[in-house]
Scaffold this motif. Structure first.
Motif: not given
Length: 158
Positions: A20-31, A47-51, A93-97
């Motif tokens: 998973c690649a997360e932005s606004c969720t900051g790792g909630l899916v991985a958790a 991947f937590v990619t906030y910026t 893979a899932v992503s969230i932004t």
């Protein structure tokens, strides 16, 4: 059975690893996915990619895509999912932004979240408008929706 447990069972049955690649969720899916015993059989990495810089450096999101569409866009969500797939041993893979809030704009309101899903077969994206529920509730709703997408994506894989 929780959705994470369903994902674990189906991914294990199909022999598919997830990233998973997360932005606004900051790792909630991985958790959520790694909370279950046996999750190492289906969860490769997150991947937590906030910026924007992190999205570019870690996931290969093109600066031009960010400039043209903004971080909260289906185009960026697709590139994030594709980058997570390429940078892992996963088959899905899932992503969230998105904009968890507070804030937003007329063009990109609070509660707008874009998702990407990538496999070796296809890459697609979708936008959900959760509304101005408050930061915590938008993040939780996005986490839950991403898990639903993963389950749907697993069903499409051979």
């Amino acid at each position: 059975m929780s959705i994470a447990a369903q994902i674990l069972e189906l991914a294990r049955t199909k022999g598919v690893m997830i990233a998973c690649a997360e932005s606004c969720t900051g790792g909630l899916v991985a958790a959520a996915l790694t909370e279950l015993p046996g999750s190492s059989m289906m969860f490769d990495r997150g991947f937590v990619t906030y910026t924007n810089a992190a999205k570019t450096a870690l996931l290969g999101v093109k600066p031009g895509t960010l400039h043209m569409h903004g971080a909260v866009s289906e185009e960026v969500a697709k590139e994030m999912a594709t980058g997570a797939l390429a940078g892992s041993d996963a088959g899905l893979a899932v992503s969230i932004t998105g904009i968890a809030g507070p804030g937003g704009s007329d063009n990109k309101p609070e509660g707008r979240v874009c998702f990407g899903l990538a496999s070796g077969i296809q890459v697609w994206s979708v936008t959900q408008e959760f509304g101005a529920l408050g930061r915590s509730r938008v993040r939780t709703a996005a986490r839950d929706y991403a898990q639903t997408l993963l389950l749907e994506g697993l069903h499409t894989l051979p």
